[in-house]
Design a protein around this motif. Structure first.
Motif, PDB file in Angstrom:
ATOM      1  N   LEU A 141       0.802  -1.234   0.000  1.00 14.60           N
ATOM      2  CA  LEU A 141       0.000   0.000   0.000  1.00 14.60           C
ATOM      3  C   LEU A 141       0.834   1.283   0.000  1.00 14.60           C
ATOM      4  CD1 LEU A 141      -2.973  -0.961   2.346  1.00 14.60           C
ATOM      5  CD2 LEU A 141      -3.017  -0.672  -0.129  1.00 14.60           C
ATOM      6  N   PRO A 142       1.946   1.332   0.771  1.00 17.25           N
ATOM      7  CA  PRO A 142       2.716   2.583   0.758  1.00 17.25           C
ATOM      8  C   PRO A 142       3.213   2.973  -0.636  1.00 17.25           C
ATOM      9  CG  PRO A 142       3.318   1.297   2.668  1.00 17.25           C
ATOM     10  CD  PRO A 142       2.433   0.412   1.824  1.00 17.25           C
ATOM     11  N   GLU A 143       3.404   1.985  -1.512  1.00 11.97           N
ATOM     12  CA  GLU A 143       3.831   2.317  -2.883  1.00 11.97           C
ATOM     13  C   GLU A 143       2.764   3.115  -3.614  1.00 11.97           C
ATOM     14  OE1 GLU A 143       4.700  -1.564  -4.470  1.00 11.97           O
ATOM     15  OE2 GLU A 143       5.984  -1.920  -2.714  1.00 11.97           O
ATOM     16  N   GLN A 144       1.512   2.987  -3.161  1.00  9.66           N
ATOM     17  CA  GLN A 144       0.432   3.756  -3.794  1.00  9.66           C
ATOM     18  C   GLN A 144       0.107   5.035  -3.031  1.00  9.66           C
ATOM     19  OE1 GLN A 144      -2.959   1.041  -4.616  1.00  9.66           O
ATOM     20  NE2 GLN A 144      -1.546  -0.525  -3.860  1.00  9.66           N
ATOM     21  N   GLY A 145       0.983   5.385  -2.097  1.00  9.98           N
ATOM     22  CA  GLY A 145       0.753   6.620  -1.352  1.00  9.98           C
ATOM     23  C   GLY A 145      -0.220   6.462  -0.205  1.00  9.98           C
ATOM     24  N   THR A 176       7.395  -1.571   6.352  1.00 12.38           N
ATOM     25  CA  THR A 176       7.059  -0.777   5.166  1.00 12.38           C
ATOM     26  C   THR A 176       7.129   0.721   5.377  1.00 12.38           C
ATOM     27  OG1 THR A 176       4.696  -0.742   5.701  1.00 12.38           O
ATOM     28  CG2 THR A 176       5.475  -2.562   4.324  1.00 12.38           C
ATOM     29  N   GLY A 177       7.294   1.168   6.632  1.00  7.09           N
ATOM     30  CA  GLY A 177       7.333   2.604   6.872  1.00  7.09           C
ATOM     31  C   GLY A 177       5.963   3.241   6.906  1.00  7.09           C
ATOM     32  N   ALA A 178       4.959   2.455   7.233  1.00  5.65           N
ATOM     33  CA  ALA A 178       3.618   3.031   7.402  1.00  5.65           C
ATOM     34  C   ALA A 178       3.405   3.384   8.874  1.00  5.65           C
ATOM     35  CB  ALA A 178       2.553   2.040   6.944  1.00  5.65           C
ATOM     36  N   LEU A 179       2.491   4.312   9.116  1.00  8.19           N
ATOM     37  CA  LEU A 179       2.124   4.692  10.476  1.00  8.19           C
ATOM     38  C   LEU A 179       0.862   3.922  10.869  1.00  8.19           C
ATOM     39  CD1 LEU A 179       2.437   6.598  12.954  1.00  8.19           C
ATOM     40  CD2 LEU A 179       1.195   8.339  11.670  1.00  8.19           C
ATOM     41  N   VAL A 180       0.902   3.289  12.042  1.00  8.47           N
ATOM     42  CA  VAL A 180      -0.262   2.540  12.530  1.00  8.47           C
ATOM     43  C   VAL A 180      -1.152   3.474  13.344  1.00  8.47           C
ATOM     44  CG1 VAL A 180      -1.042   0.660  14.023  1.00  8.47           C
ATOM     45  CG2 VAL A 180       1.010   0.379  12.605  1.00  8.47           C
ATOM     46  N   ARG A 455       0.834  10.016  -0.590  1.00 10.26           N
ATOM     47  CA  ARG A 455       1.595  10.487   0.562  1.00 10.26           C
ATOM     48  C   ARG A 455       2.925   9.753   0.714  1.00 10.26           C
ATOM     49  NH1 ARG A 455      -0.902   9.207   5.181  1.00 10.26           N
ATOM     50  NH2 ARG A 455      -2.349   7.744   4.239  1.00 10.26           N
ATOM     51  N   ALA A 456       3.874  10.446   1.338  1.00  4.29           N
ATOM     52  CA  ALA A 456       5.184   9.841   1.616  1.00  4.29           C
ATOM     53  C   ALA A 456       5.080   8.914   2.821  1.00  4.29           C
ATOM     54  CB  ALA A 456       6.215  10.933   1.879  1.00  4.29           C
ATOM     55  N   ARG A 457       6.059   8.037   2.947  1.00  2.00           N
ATOM     56  CA  ARG A 457       6.103   7.155   4.118  1.00  2.00           C
ATOM     57  C   ARG A 457       6.367   7.958   5.385  1.00  2.00           C
ATOM     58  NH1 ARG A 457       7.664   3.901  -0.103  1.00  2.00           N
ATOM     59  NH2 ARG A 457       7.191   1.674   0.109  1.00  2.00           N
TER      60      ARG A 457
END
Ligand SMILES: [Zn+2]
Length: 470
Positions: A141-145, A176-180, A455-457
């Motif tokens: 998902l982070p690849e899609q912003g 992945t560098g996503a925020l929970v 959005r950025a990671r």
């Protein structure tokens, strides 16, 4: 189109300076004293504030919930946001049971396409993880912003996830560098208390609050903090309402843990007195977590002042009193959970935060724009006033007197949480990437002007160049 905003007090999270702001090709290209430039449009901002467009990191537009659908769709909700000085928001894309994230995103983008009045992104609300399927898809998902994952620890039998799904999502986020993000209430306990209250014959709205006690929020907040720390994931606790939840967040932050907290406008102003109103009027104040004892108002103001809490959102999730809230007339557990407020945040926080001396003007900008931008991968393209940033700007008249009311609001909802409240200070001109959205209480722009923002990671910058995807 170029725009010159002359002589306003330019306010960022760190500074307040009288300056001109020149906007060209959707971005801020010059900031300085008495700029000698020609512009297609000149706005005299003498005596006014020039603020970064506010960012609402927590909204629910066109969302099915509780047997109905939120009353504001993308167009009406974003129009209401624009009148209130909000130029970007991050909405929740909710994964249906059995759905892939790709399907969920398709559904939510279809609701927005062509109707957008402001810029927007999505958080992904994870409800169902399957090995060999969505568990792997989550990582992409982070690849899609889409760089934030939301989990509900409440709403048993609907959106709630168990600790296994919560922890697995945190492990993915750590990689992945996503925020929970978590809605922190103990849904199992709430479910028992709701059944006990109904069995005892308690059906009125007040029991919504009494069956979701502060301890249930405090316990879930602490559980999420400990699990996120174990998984090595950053955590953002949404809509914090009470001391029981502020304390563990403050303690984690004091330990240097990667934990953040948000509260919402309504929790500074509503209480058990409101949900106790007779003739079912208390249903207007049914949202989760619920209204609390008034003693929490000061707790929250102190928390946003000391950065125990770092953002103020609206959790705009509007259901009309007539026809929607009334679904729970005979059973509080059937009242759709959610309240309006996407338009009122800036005016209310300016009045009762800044004008009342509780927070500075710069801290208000930080709470409503800069911190949401930084936490959710929009900064410095959005959330500040800087050369190269998107020209999302609010010319704010600090002397304009306004009475907040359902009549003057642009949401479709039929009530206002702050009905009759008088405030001094209101947006006069609102610009999205240099395009005028609202001027002197008139809507100028047309649907379709808003864009999806990839959005950025977490912790990374969104470079101030146009990279948006239609
Ligand atoms: Zn919410």
């Amino acid at each position: 189109m170029s725009v010159l905003i002359k002589g306003g007090l330019v306010v960022t999270a760190s500074d307040s300076t009288v300056a001109d702001v020149f906007v060209d090709d959707e971005r801020i290209s010059l900031i300085g004293e008495d700029l000698d430039v020609q512009a297609d449009k000149v706005i005299d901002a003498a005596g006014k504030y020039v603020l970064p467009g506010c960012i609402d990191p927590h909204t629910h537009l066109d969302m099915p919930f509780g047997g109905t659908v939120t009353i504001d769709d993308v167009e009406s909700g974003q129009t209401s946001a624009a009148f209130g000085g909000t130029t970007c928001h991050v909405d929740f894309c909710i994964q249906g049971k059995g759905q892939t994230f790709a399907q969920a995103l398709d559904d939510w983008r279809a609701k927005a396409n062509g109707r957008q009045m402001i810029d927007m992104g999505y958080h992904m609300a994870v409800t169902d993880l399957a090995e060999g399927g969505t568990l792997e898809e989550l990582a992409s998902l982070p690849e899609q912003g889409v760089t934030s994952y939301k989990l509900f620890m409440a709403y048993k039998g609907a959106l709630m996830v168990d600790d296994e799904t919560l922890f697995r999502t945190m492990e993915v986020a750590a990689k992945t560098g996503a925020l929970v993000m978590v809605h922190a209430e103990n849904g199992d306990v709430v479910d028992i208390l709701v059944r006990e209250a109904l069995e005892a014959g308690h059906t009125e709205p007040l029991y919504h609050a009494l069956t979701r006690p502060p301890e249930a929020e405090g316990e879930a907040t602490n559980r999420a903090i400990q699990l996120a720390h174990l998984a090595g994931a950053p955590l953002y606790v949404v809509h914090v309402t009470c001391k029981e939840a502020v304390d563990p967040i403050a303690a984690a932050r004091a330990n240097g843990w990667d934990v953040w907290g948000e509260t919402c406008t309504q929790y500074f102003f509503t209480s058990l007195d409101d949900i106790s109103k007779p003739n079912f009027e208390g249903a207007k104040y049914v949202f989760s977590p619920p209204v609390r004892d008034k003693s929490n108002w000061d707790v929250l103001w102190n928390a946003v002042r000391t950065d125990a809490l770092s953002a103020i959102s609206t959790d705009h999730c509007a259901f009309s009193f007539e026809g929607q809230k009334s679904l729970g007339k005979d059973d509080f557990s059937k009242i759709p959970n959610g309240g309006p407020g996407i338009e009122d945040r800036l005016r209310m926080i300016h009045e009762f935060g800044v004008r009342a001396g509780r927070i500075s003007l710069n801290r208000m900008v930080e709470l409503l724009a800069t911190n949401p931008a930084k936490l959710f991968g929009l900064y410095p393209r959005k959330g500040t006033i800087a050369v190269g940033s998107d020209a999302d700007l609010v010319v704010f008249d600090p002397n304009k007197q306004v009475t907040l009311s359902v009549q003057s609001s642009h949401s479709k909802v039929d009530y206002n949480l702050y009905e009759g409240t008088q405030v001094t200070g209101s947006p006069e001109v609102v610009l999205l990437r240099g395009h005028v959205l609202v001027e002197n209480d008139e809507l100028v722009a047309s649907p379709g002007i808003g864009q999806y923002v990839a959005r950025a990671r977490y912790g990374e910058e969104l470079k101030p160049v146009r990279t948006s995807v239609a």
